[in-house]
Design an enzyme around this catalytic site. Structure first.
Site: not given
Ligand code: AHM
Ligand code: MG
Length: 340
Positions: A67, A73, A96-97, A120, A122-123, A284
């Site tokens: 990502d 983050d 996660e990072e 994680d 900063l989710d 998560e």
């Molecule tokens: P989406 O855009 O495919 O629906 O994904 C949304 C999800 C969230 O539920 C979650 O918070 C996030 O993607 C996780 O990604 P990150 O950790 O990169 O923020």
């Molecule tokens: Mg996340």
């Protein structure tokens, strides 16, 4: 003059009180939870200043699971590390990072450090630019390794073995929610005091809700059973609280927090192309699933089995998940397993 009769309880006092439920507790987990609260305050300060300090924007790299990484983050990830690495309470961390496990520096590593911290930092970070809620998720296990340094095996433990888990949501207020297996408790940060104060003791998820939360972009790549379930949610039948309302922020922490407060179901299913979905089990799904279950909810896989029973094999393993109010998750399971 108004009088205020209820007691004011800081998170430090609350975690200390919860220690009574753990026979032989030496206070290390209590201190570790307070370290998490400290890290959250540091991250909160930066999140609140985000638009002012030119910190917004892409870091120009990708994280371990591909990502886009935002600068906040990276800041949050480092803040947690800097609070934790020298305390002697954690033997290893995973984020996660970060691709691999995060080792404790040699001078602070100890065979006596009893815990494993995964997070994680900063989710929901893709929501930063839109000012939507983001958060920090954490999961704590007891170590299984011996020796000076913790190992990957310490991190690869099933969710039901967690000893503490929770999250901090940087929303219209900053709220920290945690469980040590004795209920779920919520604290609101008073920014003037710099203290998290107990605002929701023993949170219970409504037994049934009227909201479903899923990214419907993927509708046509879902299994026929899931397509049928979501179509059913939209049909008119007031007796079974239908049609249900759709709500999807796209920040898991915000969607799950709302589900905890208002009830309903949050889903991140697998698709034909991505059978494991997107969300990471260790950082998560497992911590939030345990919080939801501790609040009286359920968290399952597409076969109806418990998410918390999954034995991880990889640090950045992804998993589908369906979590929320027990009645809603049961309905969902009945469709997914063909028993409705
Ligand atoms: P989406 O855009 O495919 O629906 O994904 C949304 C999800 C969230 O539920 C979650 O918070 C996030 O993607 C996780 O990604 P990150 O950790 O990169 O923020
Ligand atoms: Mg996340």
């Amino acid at each position: 003059m108004a009088t205020f009769s209820s007691k004011i309880t800081t998170i430090e006092r609350h975690t200390l009180q919860q220690q009574q439920f753990r026979a032989g507790a030496r206070g290390v987990l209590t201190q570790l939870l307070n370290d998490v609260a400290t890290a959250a305050k540091i991250i909160n300060r930066e999140v609140r200043r985000a638009g002012l300090t030119d910190i917004l924007g892409d870091e120009g790299s990708v994280n371990a699971t591909g990502d886009e990484v935002k600068k906040l983050d990276v800041y949050a990830d480092k803040a947690i590390y800097r609070v934790m690495d020298h305390t002697g309470r954690v033997c290893v961390m995973a984020s996660e990072e970060v691709e691999d496990i995060i080792s404790i520096p040699e001078e602070f590593a100890s065979e006596d450090a009893p815990y494993v911290l995964m997070f994680d930092p900063l989710d929901g970070s893709s929501n930063i630019d839109a000012n939507a809620s983001i958060g920090t998720i954490f999961s704590i296990h007891r170590r299984v390794s011996t020796g000076k340094h913790g190992t990957k095996e310490d991190c690869l433990q099933a969710g039901h073995k967690q000893v503490a888990a929770g999250y901090v949501i940087y929303g219209s207020s900053t709220v920290m929610v945690y469980t040590t297996g004795h209920g779920v408790h919520g604290f609101t940060l008073d920014p003037t005091l710099g203290e998290f104060l107990l605002s929701a003791e023993d949170m219970r998820i409504p037994t049934a809700g009227s909201i479903y939360s899923v990214n419907e972009r993927d509708t046509h790549s879902w299994t026929p059973e899931l397509q049928e379930y979501v179509a059913w949610l939209k049909q008119e039948d007031p007796a079974s609280r239908r049609p249900r309302t759709g709500r999807y922020i796209g920040s898991m922490i915000a969607d799950v927090h709302r589900t905890l407060i208002k009830g309903g179901i949050f889903m991140y299913p697998g698709t034909v192309k991505k059978p494991s979905g997107k969300l990471r089990l260790l950082y998560e799904v497992a911590p939030l699933a345990w919080v939801v279950e501790q609040a009286g909810g359920k968290a399952i896989l597409a076969d109806g089995s418990s998410v918390l029973a999954v034995q991880p094999t990889e640090l950045h393993q992804r998993t589908p998940v369906f979590m929320g109010s027990p009645a809603d998750v049961d309905e969902c399971a009945a469709f997914l397993t063909g028993s409705h």
